[in-house]
Design a protein around this motif. Sequence first.
Motif, PDB file in Angstrom:
ATOM      1  N   GLU A  50      54.196  24.370  86.494  1.00  0.00           N
ATOM      2  CA  GLU A  50      54.182  25.673  85.847  1.00  0.00           C
ATOM      3  C   GLU A  50      52.762  26.181  85.595  1.00  0.00           C
ATOM      4  OE1 GLU A  50      56.927  27.980  84.743  1.00  0.00           O
ATOM      5  OE2 GLU A  50      57.391  26.885  86.575  1.00  0.00           O
ATOM      6  N   ILE A  51      51.776  25.367  85.914  1.00  0.00           N
ATOM      7  CA  ILE A  51      50.387  25.814  85.907  1.00  0.00           C
ATOM      8  C   ILE A  51      50.173  26.918  86.941  1.00  0.00           C
ATOM      9  CG2 ILE A  51      49.425  23.659  85.042  1.00  0.00           C
ATOM     10  CD1 ILE A  51      48.861  22.828  87.917  1.00  0.00           C
ATOM     11  N   LEU A  52      51.093  27.013  87.914  1.00  0.00           N
ATOM     12  CA  LEU A  52      50.996  28.032  88.964  1.00  0.00           C
ATOM     13  C   LEU A  52      51.857  29.258  88.679  1.00  0.00           C
ATOM     14  CD1 LEU A  52      51.089  25.656  92.071  1.00  0.00           C
ATOM     15  CD2 LEU A  52      49.089  26.573  90.879  1.00  0.00           C
ATOM     16  N   GLN A  53      52.470  29.279  87.508  1.00  0.00           N
ATOM     17  CA  GLN A  53      53.298  30.422  87.121  1.00  0.00           C
ATOM     18  C   GLN A  53      52.410  31.625  86.777  1.00  0.00           C
ATOM     19  OE1 GLN A  53      55.898  32.587  87.150  1.00  0.00           O
ATOM     20  NE2 GLN A  53      57.033  30.644  86.947  1.00  0.00           N
ATOM     21  N   ARG A  54      52.971  32.825  86.790  1.00  0.00           N
ATOM     22  CA  ARG A  54      52.240  33.999  86.295  1.00  0.00           C
ATOM     23  C   ARG A  54      51.663  33.685  84.922  1.00  0.00           C
ATOM     24  NH1 ARG A  54      53.335  39.679  87.754  1.00  0.00           N
ATOM     25  NH2 ARG A  54      54.813  39.837  89.477  1.00  0.00           N
ATOM     26  N   THR A  55      50.456  34.073  84.669  1.00  0.00           N
ATOM     27  CA  THR A  55      49.701  33.848  83.428  1.00  0.00           C
ATOM     28  C   THR A  55      49.360  32.381  83.195  1.00  0.00           C
ATOM     29  OG1 THR A  55      51.550  33.597  81.830  1.00  0.00           O
ATOM     30  CG2 THR A  55      50.824  35.848  82.378  1.00  0.00           C
ATOM     31  N   GLY A  56      49.662  31.499  84.145  1.00  0.00           N
ATOM     32  CA  GLY A  56      49.248  30.110  84.028  1.00  0.00           C
ATOM     33  C   GLY A  56      50.107  29.222  83.165  1.00  0.00           C
ATOM     34  N   SER A  57      51.303  29.677  82.789  1.00  0.00           N
ATOM     35  CA  SER A  57      52.198  28.809  82.029  1.00  0.00           C
ATOM     36  C   SER A  57      53.640  29.278  82.144  1.00  0.00           C
ATOM     37  CB  SER A  57      51.799  28.751  80.546  1.00  0.00           C
ATOM     38  OG  SER A  57      52.490  29.715  79.779  1.00  0.00           O
ATOM     39  N   PHE A  58      54.562  28.407  81.738  1.00  0.00           N
ATOM     40  CA  PHE A  58      55.993  28.691  81.785  1.00  0.00           C
ATOM     41  C   PHE A  58      56.403  29.855  80.903  1.00  0.00           C
ATOM     42  CE2 PHE A  58      55.678  26.260  77.930  1.00  0.00           C
ATOM     43  CZ  PHE A  58      56.710  26.723  77.120  1.00  0.00           C
ATOM     44  N   LYS A  59      55.569  30.211  79.949  1.00  0.00           N
ATOM     45  CA  LYS A  59      55.946  31.187  78.932  1.00  0.00           C
ATOM     46  C   LYS A  59      56.323  32.555  79.500  1.00  0.00           C
ATOM     47  CE  LYS A  59      55.430  29.115  74.832  1.00  0.00           C
ATOM     48  NZ  LYS A  59      56.463  29.126  73.776  1.00  0.00           N
TER      49      LYS A  59
END
Length: 335
Positions: A50-59
């Motif tokens: 989830e480090i690769l998610q939008r904004t850098g996190s799962f949130k």
Amino acid sequence: MGLIDQKLLPTAADVESAVARLKGVAVRTPLINAPVLDERLGARVFLKAEILQRTGSFKFRGAYNRVSQIPADKRGAGVVAYSSGNHAQGVAAAAKLLDMRATIVMPNDAPKAKIERTRGHGAEVVLYDRAGGEDRALIAERLVKERGATLVPPYDDPMIIAGQGTIGVEIVEDLDKLGLKPEIVVVGASGGGLAAGVSLGIKSRAASARLFTAEPEGFDDTLRSFVLGERVANEKVTGSICDALMSNTPGEWTFPINKELIGQGIAASDEEVAAAVRYAFMELKLVVEPGGAIGLASLLAGKLDNVVDIRGKTVVAILSGGNVDVEMFAKLIAG
């Protein structure tokens, strides 16, 4: 469970609805398998990046799932949220995508990068002093009343929980493509929204999977709440390098779910977390913030050894965020 009606708690069906809502908006992050980690732990280990998610996190998942369901006639007043950084960025990014105003209440000791990135998404940031006893929820409540805005809490909301649950669905689906099922899943916990959502997403498709929450030592309120069977609070509000994992107590909405579907937890020290951040960078070439590395830290430190034998099993840990200040990261990887 306080005033929460159990009939209102999110279900696996809410997670499935979130999957459809987030399709094409959230990143479907990869499950990373590294032979060096398999060899070290004697298991088939997958890291949900989830480090690769939008904004850098799962949130971002939960934030978008919540904000996108605000009725059209209420969107003009915008949204208000409170967060140490990752939820802040998720809400700010979601609001920007939906052309809404966002105001975020953040602690003045939050990582500078998280504050700057929240502002970079167009949000107004209101700082408060958590070490001095200021209450972020009260500040947010005042702003909501003044502006007629909609509150988007960091974890204690059915739609937030359901959005995070899409991670669990992806884990099961991607392992299924490899002919595998998750047997042990370690997920970081603070307020418990990620853990609650992931447990709903996984248990609906892989009922035999065993889940464990992971927390920083001294901020293990979920673990202690499991032991006592009721929500308890941490004595401290600051003091861990895991800035994303310092909520004071498990959520009213999240704890009933986590108690039923997880019920087991472990904790890692700051030193063990720092070692995991360093390991992720040196061995796996991944940038992970301390709070995001709590699950990996627990595995590397053998925190499950006295609870379950992971050897030969399919194990998943969630790398929940990668938003770390450059100075902090340099210090951690230097050892």
